[in-house]
Design a protein around this motif. Structure first.
Motif, short mmCIF file in Angstrom:
data_model
loop_
_atom_site.label_atom_id
_atom_site.label_comp_id
_atom_site.label_asym_id
_atom_site.label_seq_id
_atom_site.Cartn_x
_atom_site.Cartn_y
_atom_site.Cartn_z
N TYR A 166 0.84 -1.19 0.00
CA TYR A 166 0.00 0.00 0.00
C TYR A 166 0.88 1.25 0.00
CZ TYR A 166 -3.28 -3.63 1.06
OH TYR A 166 -4.00 -4.80 0.98
N PRO A 167 0.35 2.39 -0.45
CA PRO A 167 1.19 3.57 -0.65
C PRO A 167 1.93 4.09 0.57
CG PRO A 167 -0.83 3.79 -1.91
CD PRO A 167 -1.00 2.57 -1.05
N LEU A 168 1.28 4.14 1.75
CA LEU A 168 1.95 4.66 2.94
C LEU A 168 1.65 3.76 4.13
CD1 LEU A 168 1.23 7.43 1.20
CD2 LEU A 168 2.01 8.54 3.29
N LEU A 169 2.55 3.80 5.10
CA LEU A 169 2.36 3.12 6.38
C LEU A 169 2.39 4.15 7.49
CD1 LEU A 169 2.20 0.57 8.19
CD2 LEU A 169 4.70 0.54 8.16
N LEU A 170 1.38 4.12 8.35
CA LEU A 170 1.29 5.02 9.49
C LEU A 170 1.44 4.25 10.79
CD1 LEU A 170 -1.28 7.84 10.18
CD2 LEU A 170 -1.09 5.94 11.81
N THR A 171 2.24 4.80 11.70
CA THR A 171 2.33 4.29 13.06
C THR A 171 2.18 5.45 14.03
OG1 THR A 171 4.74 4.51 13.10
CG2 THR A 171 3.85 2.37 12.44
N LYS A 227 -10.90 4.86 9.77
CA LYS A 227 -11.29 4.58 8.38
C LYS A 227 -10.78 5.65 7.42
CE LYS A 227 -13.56 1.02 9.84
NZ LYS A 227 -12.96 -0.33 9.67
N ARG A 228 -10.84 6.91 7.85
CA ARG A 228 -10.37 8.03 7.03
C ARG A 228 -9.70 9.05 7.94
NH1 ARG A 228 -12.23 8.49 1.94
NH2 ARG A 228 -11.86 10.73 1.97
N LEU A 229 -8.72 9.76 7.40
CA LEU A 229 -8.07 10.82 8.15
C LEU A 229 -7.48 11.84 7.20
CD1 LEU A 229 -4.52 9.85 9.37
CD2 LEU A 229 -5.88 8.23 8.08
N VAL A 284 -3.86 16.67 3.02
CA VAL A 284 -4.07 15.45 2.25
C VAL A 284 -5.02 14.50 2.99
CG1 VAL A 284 -2.96 13.54 1.05
CG2 VAL A 284 -1.70 15.68 1.38
N ASP A 285 -6.02 14.00 2.26
CA ASP A 285 -6.96 13.02 2.80
C ASP A 285 -6.49 11.61 2.46
OD1 ASP A 285 -8.50 15.08 3.74
OD2 ASP A 285 -10.06 14.91 2.20
N PHE A 286 -6.69 10.71 3.40
CA PHE A 286 -6.28 9.31 3.23
C PHE A 286 -7.41 8.37 3.63
CE2 PHE A 286 -2.37 11.63 4.12
CZ PHE A 286 -1.48 11.13 3.19
N ARG A 287 -7.44 7.22 2.95
CA ARG A 287 -8.24 6.09 3.42
C ARG A 287 -7.33 5.11 4.16
NH1 ARG A 287 -9.29 3.82 -1.77
NH2 ARG A 287 -8.33 5.65 -2.73
N VAL A 288 -7.83 4.53 5.24
CA VAL A 288 -7.10 3.44 5.89
C VAL A 288 -7.53 2.16 5.20
CG1 VAL A 288 -6.68 2.22 8.05
CG2 VAL A 288 -7.01 4.70 8.07
N SER A 289 -6.61 1.54 4.47
CA SER A 289 -6.97 0.35 3.70
C SER A 289 -7.08 -0.87 4.60
CB SER A 289 -5.97 0.11 2.58
OG SER A 289 -4.65 0.01 3.10
N VAL A 348 -1.01 0.99 10.46
CA VAL A 348 -2.08 0.86 9.47
C VAL A 348 -1.58 1.35 8.11
CG1 VAL A 348 -3.99 1.03 11.11
CG2 VAL A 348 -3.07 3.12 10.08
N ASN A 349 -2.12 0.78 7.05
CA ASN A 349 -1.78 1.16 5.69
C ASN A 349 -2.74 2.24 5.18
OD1 ASN A 349 0.36 -0.90 5.00
ND2 ASN A 349 -1.31 -2.27 5.58
N LEU A 350 -2.17 3.19 4.44
CA LEU A 350 -2.95 4.32 3.94
C LEU A 350 -2.92 4.38 2.42
CD1 LEU A 350 -1.71 7.23 6.27
CD2 LEU A 350 -3.59 5.61 6.68
N ILE A 351 -4.03 4.85 1.85
CA ILE A 351 -4.12 5.17 0.42
C ILE A 351 -4.54 6.62 0.30
CG2 ILE A 351 -5.25 4.66 -1.77
CD1 ILE A 351 -5.75 1.82 -0.72
N PRO A 352 -3.75 7.46 -0.38
CA PRO A 352 -4.13 8.87 -0.50
C PRO A 352 -5.30 9.05 -1.47
CG PRO A 352 -2.11 8.46 -1.72
CD PRO A 352 -2.44 7.18 -0.99
N ASP A 353 -6.16 10.02 -1.16
CA ASP A 353 -7.26 10.34 -2.06
C ASP A 353 -6.88 11.42 -3.06
OD1 ASP A 353 -9.19 8.50 -1.41
OD2 ASP A 353 -10.07 9.71 0.18
#
Length: 275
Positions: A144-149, A204-206, A211-216, A256-261
């Motif tokens: 997935y595009p980004l990883l958040l911790t 779920k979203r942040l 930049v808006d992201f979905r939590v995949s 968690v994995n993120l996908i940018p919108d």
């Protein structure tokens, strides 16, 4: 909440860089994991198998990549003209070879024949459709595009690791640094003045900055997190303790994995808002 740090990794499984700002592209942070190392048979090699890859520091100056390491002078990388198809986990992706000089430099570092490959077109690799939309793309990150911790989650995990060691009659280890988990973005998870470890599990979203992201999905962790990034040796933590406190579906979880919108720019200190 705020964005505490930003990191990217130009070559998959090599050392990362913390930066103050970063551009978000549809497939990840600009410059993140556009290169990877393959073995003699064309298989993807990571620090799970070759921990010495973590001794390589890959630096980007615009689009120009330079490899630095303890074994040889820095090497500017010039991708060659020919491509090959590499199986990156579940997906076959066409990658450009980076030439014999890069192959020899990296082979000397890890002690076996390897090649360096470049994803010249990041639109080639789709995200797992079970967790993304049809147009979602990812560079050469695991999935997935980004990883958040979050710093609060790491603090709680380090407390658990110390408690586990004491219960086993062991000397508590030094707290694990966040770089063991190779995130792109780390947040200070403080909500209304209270640190909430693992709150990100339910997001779920942040929005981070603009930049808006979905939590995949949540991120399942592997033995790469057990590699000491200074000595390149493997231990038992954090997998041992995650298996005790954070195990379900046969896996252990952290981040968690993120996908940018959409595209945008991130900067340390940016506010973080959960929808």
């Amino acid at each position: 909440m705020r964005l505490a740090s930003i990191s990217f990794y130009p070559v998959k499984s090599t050392a990362g860089h913390e930066v103050a700002t970063a551009e978000v592209e549809p497939w990840g942070l600009a410059g993140d994991r556009r290169y990877l190392v393959t073995g003699a048979d064309g298989e993807v090699l990571t620090a799970r198998v070759e921990p010495r890859l973590l001794a390589c520091v890959a630096r980007l100056d615009g689009d120009a990549l330079t490899l630095t390491g303890p074994h040889a002078p820095p090497l500017p990388v010039s991708p060659a003209a020919w491509r090959s198809t590499v199986k990156v986990w579940a997906t076959r992706v066409e990658l450009t070879d980076c030439g014999d000089a890069a192959a020899e430099w990296l082979s000397a570092l890890v002690g076996r024949p390897v090649r360096l490959k470049w994803l010249d077109d990041p639109t080639r690799r789709p995200v797992n459709p079970a967790y993304g939309r049809p147009g979602d793309r990812v560079s050469l990150a695991d999935g997935y595009p980004l990883l958040l911790t979050s710093s609060a989650s790491l603090s709680r995990l380090n407390d658990w690791i110390a408690e586990t060691a004491l219960e086993r009659g062991e000397e508590p280890p030094k707290p694990l640094p966040m770089r063991r988990f190779r995130p792109n973005v780390v947040i200070d998870g403080v909500i209304d003045g209270v640190a909430e470890p693992f709150a990100e599990d339910e997001w779920k979203r942040l929005r981070i900055g603009e930049v808006d992201f979905r939590v995949s999905k949540r991120c399942d962790r592997c033995v790469m997190t057990t590699v000491d990034t200074s000595t390149f040796t493997k231990g038992v933590e954090p997998i041992r303790t995650l298996a005790r406190f954070r195990r379900w579906e046969g896996k252990v979880w952290f981040g968690v994995n993120l996908i940018p919108d959409g595209p945008g720019r991130l900067a340390t200190g940016d506010p973080v808002t959960v929808f």
